[in-house]
Scaffold this motif. Structure first.
Motif, PDB file in Angstrom:
ATOM      1  N   PRO A 129      26.907   0.576  10.080  1.00 38.25           N
ATOM      2  CA  PRO A 129      26.770   0.983   8.676  1.00 38.25           C
ATOM      3  C   PRO A 129      27.129   2.459   8.495  1.00 38.25           C
ATOM      4  O   PRO A 129      26.578   3.330   9.168  1.00 38.25           O
ATOM      5  CB  PRO A 129      25.287   0.730   8.373  1.00 38.25           C
ATOM      6  N   GLN A 130      28.060   2.714   7.577  1.00 39.60           N
ATOM      7  CA  GLN A 130      28.463   4.094   7.311  1.00 39.60           C
ATOM      8  C   GLN A 130      27.465   4.807   6.405  1.00 39.60           C
ATOM      9  O   GLN A 130      27.303   6.025   6.478  1.00 39.60           O
ATOM     10  CB  GLN A 130      29.855   4.106   6.670  1.00 39.60           C
ATOM     11  N   GLY A 151      23.071   8.343  17.201  1.00 34.12           N
ATOM     12  CA  GLY A 151      22.770   9.715  17.594  1.00 34.12           C
ATOM     13  C   GLY A 151      21.632   9.770  18.579  1.00 34.12           C
ATOM     14  O   GLY A 151      20.769   8.884  18.605  1.00 34.12           O
ATOM     15  N   THR A 152      21.629  10.809  19.382  1.00 32.30           N
ATOM     16  CA  THR A 152      20.553  11.027  20.330  1.00 32.30           C
ATOM     17  C   THR A 152      20.534  12.497  20.698  1.00 32.30           C
ATOM     18  O   THR A 152      21.554  13.190  20.599  1.00 32.30           O
ATOM     19  CB  THR A 152      20.740  10.153  21.590  1.00 32.30           C
ATOM     20  N   GLY A 153      19.376  12.991  21.089  1.00 26.83           N
ATOM     21  CA  GLY A 153      19.280  14.399  21.440  1.00 26.83           C
ATOM     22  C   GLY A 153      17.927  14.730  22.031  1.00 26.83           C
ATOM     23  O   GLY A 153      17.021  13.887  22.070  1.00 26.83           O
ATOM     24  N   VAL A 179      16.389  16.352  10.377  1.00 32.89           N
ATOM     25  CA  VAL A 179      16.924  15.458   9.357  1.00 32.89           C
ATOM     26  C   VAL A 179      18.025  16.118   8.533  1.00 32.89           C
ATOM     27  O   VAL A 179      18.890  15.424   7.973  1.00 32.89           O
ATOM     28  CB  VAL A 179      15.782  14.936   8.456  1.00 32.89           C
ATOM     29  N   LYS A 180      18.051  17.436   8.478  1.00 29.14           N
ATOM     30  CA  LYS A 180      19.064  18.128   7.691  1.00 29.14           C
ATOM     31  C   LYS A 180      20.392  18.271   8.444  1.00 29.14           C
ATOM     32  O   LYS A 180      21.454  18.237   7.826  1.00 29.14           O
ATOM     33  CB  LYS A 180      18.559  19.510   7.273  1.00 29.14           C
ATOM     34  N   ASN A 181      20.315  18.446   9.754  1.00 28.95           N
ATOM     35  CA  ASN A 181      21.519  18.776  10.503  1.00 28.95           C
ATOM     36  C   ASN A 181      21.989  17.701  11.481  1.00 28.95           C
ATOM     37  O   ASN A 181      23.192  17.534  11.689  1.00 28.95           O
ATOM     38  CB  ASN A 181      21.292  20.086  11.280  1.00 28.95           C
ATOM     39  N   ASP A 182      21.071  16.964  12.097  1.00 30.12           N
ATOM     40  CA  ASP A 182      21.470  16.015  13.133  1.00 30.12           C
ATOM     41  C   ASP A 182      22.325  14.856  12.621  1.00 30.12           C
ATOM     42  O   ASP A 182      23.266  14.433  13.316  1.00 30.12           O
ATOM     43  CB  ASP A 182      20.242  15.487  13.873  1.00 30.12           C
ATOM     44  N   PRO A 183      22.064  14.300  11.415  1.00 25.99           N
ATOM     45  CA  PRO A 183      22.920  13.196  10.963  1.00 25.99           C
ATOM     46  C   PRO A 183      24.395  13.558  10.857  1.00 25.99           C
ATOM     47  O   PRO A 183      25.266  12.676  10.986  1.00 25.99           O
ATOM     48  CB  PRO A 183      22.322  12.830   9.596  1.00 25.99           C
ATOM     49  N   ALA A 184      24.709  14.822  10.627  1.00 23.03           N
ATOM     50  CA  ALA A 184      26.111  15.233  10.542  1.00 23.03           C
ATOM     51  C   ALA A 184      26.824  15.096  11.885  1.00 23.03           C
ATOM     52  O   ALA A 184      28.065  15.068  11.937  1.00 23.03           O
ATOM     53  CB  ALA A 184      26.192  16.680  10.042  1.00 23.03           C
ATOM     54  N   LYS A 185      26.054  15.009  12.970  1.00 22.84           N
ATOM     55  CA  LYS A 185      26.633  14.901  14.306  1.00 22.84           C
ATOM     56  C   LYS A 185      26.721  13.447  14.787  1.00 22.84           C
ATOM     57  O   LYS A 185      27.141  13.194  15.925  1.00 22.84           O
ATOM     58  CB  LYS A 185      25.793  15.710  15.297  1.00 22.84           C
ATOM     59  N   TYR A 186      26.315  12.509  13.945  1.00 19.83           N
ATOM     60  CA  TYR A 186      26.311  11.098  14.350  1.00 19.83           C
ATOM     61  C   TYR A 186      27.716  10.623  14.723  1.00 19.83           C
ATOM     62  O   TYR A 186      28.716  11.053  14.149  1.00 19.83           O
ATOM     63  CB  TYR A 186      25.794  10.218  13.216  1.00 19.83           C
ATOM     64  N   ASN A 187      27.749   9.676  15.646  1.00 21.91           N
ATOM     65  CA  ASN A 187      28.982   8.941  15.946  1.00 21.91           C
ATOM     66  C   ASN A 187      28.986   7.678  15.096  1.00 21.91           C
ATOM     67  O   ASN A 187      28.237   6.739  15.366  1.00 21.91           O
ATOM     68  CB  ASN A 187      29.030   8.589  17.434  1.00 21.91           C
TER      69      ASN A 187
END
Length: 577
Positions: free
Chosen positions: A362-363, A491-493, A499-507
């Motif tokens: 899902p995009q 995503g993983t880390g 929540v503000k920054n990590d979703p932008a790094k999702y594959n």
């Protein structure tokens, strides 16, 4: 199913005969499982073991993509049981999923239940196991789904070899579980790991109980690797050989080569191994697995060994020479605390994302749920003995909700609209925000709340769940399994999810698709899936001790508007509570 380029026409004909390619009529595969006690000897200890059809591990279920499957399970022991077909999506057939008191009441002594489902759009290696108490310590086996089409990799496969990891206790496993429930302490660790039921030469009395596979020089083999261990993630490697990963959790991946793999309980990994070693005095090579250590609790720190033996015409190689464990060097096997290797391996996994096998991640999402996953330390009730740290009891939770199994099947309550029996108040974010992975592991209030809380979503919801590890007691790897759906690890880390920054790094292009995610020690994983399978589905840690302590939740996916989006009626032989 072997595939040889030199015999392609023969294999093509056999595939048609045995139903590997679609035909005009559907195929129903029938199996019979008899649960009973069998005397088994390992490590010089002979004891009665719960088994299916008298086998340890249990029989392999082999079907083809899109087959209908009927498995009649008959219980011959004086305790309840259920069987779960781990990773089978169970589209509209939640009644066949198996977790006790979630989708069914258990099968009682002398009773039978036939699990009926269709293997829709799935192919590869999965597993089946008991899903009540700690019975899966010995009730487990491989579930192999042969594809309708040729494998999407070029290497000709000489043979396919199931490699199933398990654990062995010299004592009574029921007593181990009873003790942690009664006193709230940590469980006694197993006495050995096993490969296909055999502990191998690193354990007492076990040279003769060693899994050995003969292979031919220059040929390529597919190892179907399954971690059916109760409480341990494992590293696995083969001496002097590399492994090419081509599939995880019955989903094809972009192939990549590695010296070892990390595999969590409930996960499967298919790898290709080519017998390409020539200049060596011995024709035998060691397969080895040992735990990936992230826990502070007692654990089995041993190493299980199996043998790959090159076929030779030398008469001296006919009999197997005993393995001297003191002379073994396991160069490819990561050290037990090697989180860097585990992280590198996990990040190497990518969906194939081809035209034939697309990656339908899902995009956009309709709902994001953030939940902590971790351990708790509960105050000891008055006039009780507790064996946890500081005289307290260990529990585990998701968003500080420790799951309690109900006395009636949640799926039945949902289907019959018994709303008073269901609580759909699972919190969609942690009740209190704090430094999840940096908190003092011992001084904070770690008491939890108890219940059978469920998350309910409409049919077709694009759902994201962020699984946030906590440092309470210890940061450790948690293999979280979702029933009824595959998901994408977008995503993983390490540290706390932002929540503000990590979703932008999702594959969102080719993330791995799985049914069990190993949430990193001291970190987080974000998974996405379309919740389009109506029913009630269990989401839980696949470390059995953590599930016992309550690290679980339930997911209700509502039926859709069209009949094809609705849960099927319960079968007539569904067990009653």
């Amino acid at each position: 199913m072997a595939t040889y380029f030199n015999y392609s026409f023969l294999i093509f004909g056999l595939l048609i005969i045995f139903g590997a390619f679609p035909s005009s009529s559907s195929t129903t595969r029938h199996f019979k499982f008899n649960v009973g006690w069998t005397k088994v000897t390992r490590l010089c200890h002979r004891k009665p073991l719960l088994t299916v059809n008298g086998k340890f591990p249990g029989p392999t279920i082999a079907v083809h993509e899109d087959d209908d499957v009927e498995i009649k399970v008959t219980n011959h022991v004086a305790m309840n049981t259920t069987i779960h077909w781990h990773g089978i999506k169970q589209l509209r057939t939640g009644w066949a999923d198996g977790p006790a008191y979630i989708t069914q009441c258990p099968i009682g002594q002398g009773k039978s239940y036939t699990y009926k489902f269709t293997v829709t759009g799935q192919r590869g290696t999965l597993l089946w196991h008991a899903h009540l108490a700690w019975q899966r310590a010995s009730i487990y086996g491989a579930f192999i789904i042969y594809p309708r089409l040729p494998y999407p990799f070029k290497a000709p496969i000489k043979a396919e070899v199931p490699i199933i990891f398990g654990e062995w206790w010299n004592g009574d496993i029921q007593a181990v579980e009873d003790d942690i429930i009664k006193y709230g302490g940590g469980p006694n660790s197993s006495d050995a790991y096993t490969i296909n039921g055999f502990p191998g030469p690193s354990y007492p009395c076990s040279n003769k109980d060693t899994f050995t596979k003969t292979i031919e020089q220059g040929k390529t083999y597919m190892l179907r690797i399954i971690n059916a261990a109760l409480n341990d993630e494992l590293f696995f490697s083969v001496e002097n050989h590399t492994l090419t990963v081509v599939e995880v959790d019955a989903v094809y991946t972009k192939p990549f080569t590695t010296t070892a793999i990390m595999i969590a309980p409930g996960q499967t990994t298919n790898v290709l191994l080519t017998a390409n070693q020539v200049s060596r005095s011995s024709s035998t090579f060691i397969m080895a697995a040992q735990p990936y250590l992230t826990s502070i609790f007692p654990f089995d720190n041993s190493t299980v060994l199996g043998l790959l033996k090159y076929k030779t015409n030398s008469p001296r190689e006919i009999t197997m020479t005993p393995i001297m464990v003191s002379n073994i060097t396991l160069e490819n096997l990561p050290r037990m605390e090697d989180t860097s290797f585990a992280t590198k391996f996990s990040k190497s996994l990518r969906s194939l994302a081809s035209v034939q096998y697309p990656c339908n991640v899902p995009q956009k999402i309709d709902k994001r749920v953030i939940t902590t996953v971790g351990l708790n330390l509960q105050d000891c009730p008055k006039n009780q003995t507790c064996k946890g740290y500081a005289g307290k009891r260990y529990f585990a939770s998701m968003n500080n909700q420790s799951f309690v199994r109900p006395s009636k099947s949640l799926l039945e309550c949902h289907y019959h609209n018994l709303s008073s029996k269901l609580s759909t108040n699972f919190p969609e974010k942690p009740p209190n925000e704090f430094d999840y992975t940096g908190v003092n592991p011992l001084t904070e209030n770690m008491n939890t709340e108890f219940g059978s809380e469920l998350l309910q979503v409409p049919h077709g919801t694009n759902l994201e769940i962020v699984l946030q590890n906590t440092a309470f007691l210890n940061v450790e790897n948690h293999p979280i399994h979702v029933h009824g759906h595959n998901f994408f690890i977008v995503g993983t880390g390490f540290g706390n999810f932002d929540v503000k920054n990590d979703p932008a790094k999702y594959n969102l292009i080719d993330p791995p698709e799985r049914n069990t995610v190993a949430v990193p020690s001291g970190g987080w994983s974000a998974i996405r899936f379309k919740a389009d399978n109506p029913g009630v589905w269990f989401i839980h840690c696949h470390l059995e001790e953590h599930t016992t302590w309550g690290l679980a939740m339930g997911l209700i996916v509502e039926s859709g508007l069209h009949p094809s989006q609705c849960l099927l009626p319960p079968p007539d032989d569904l067990p009653a509570c």
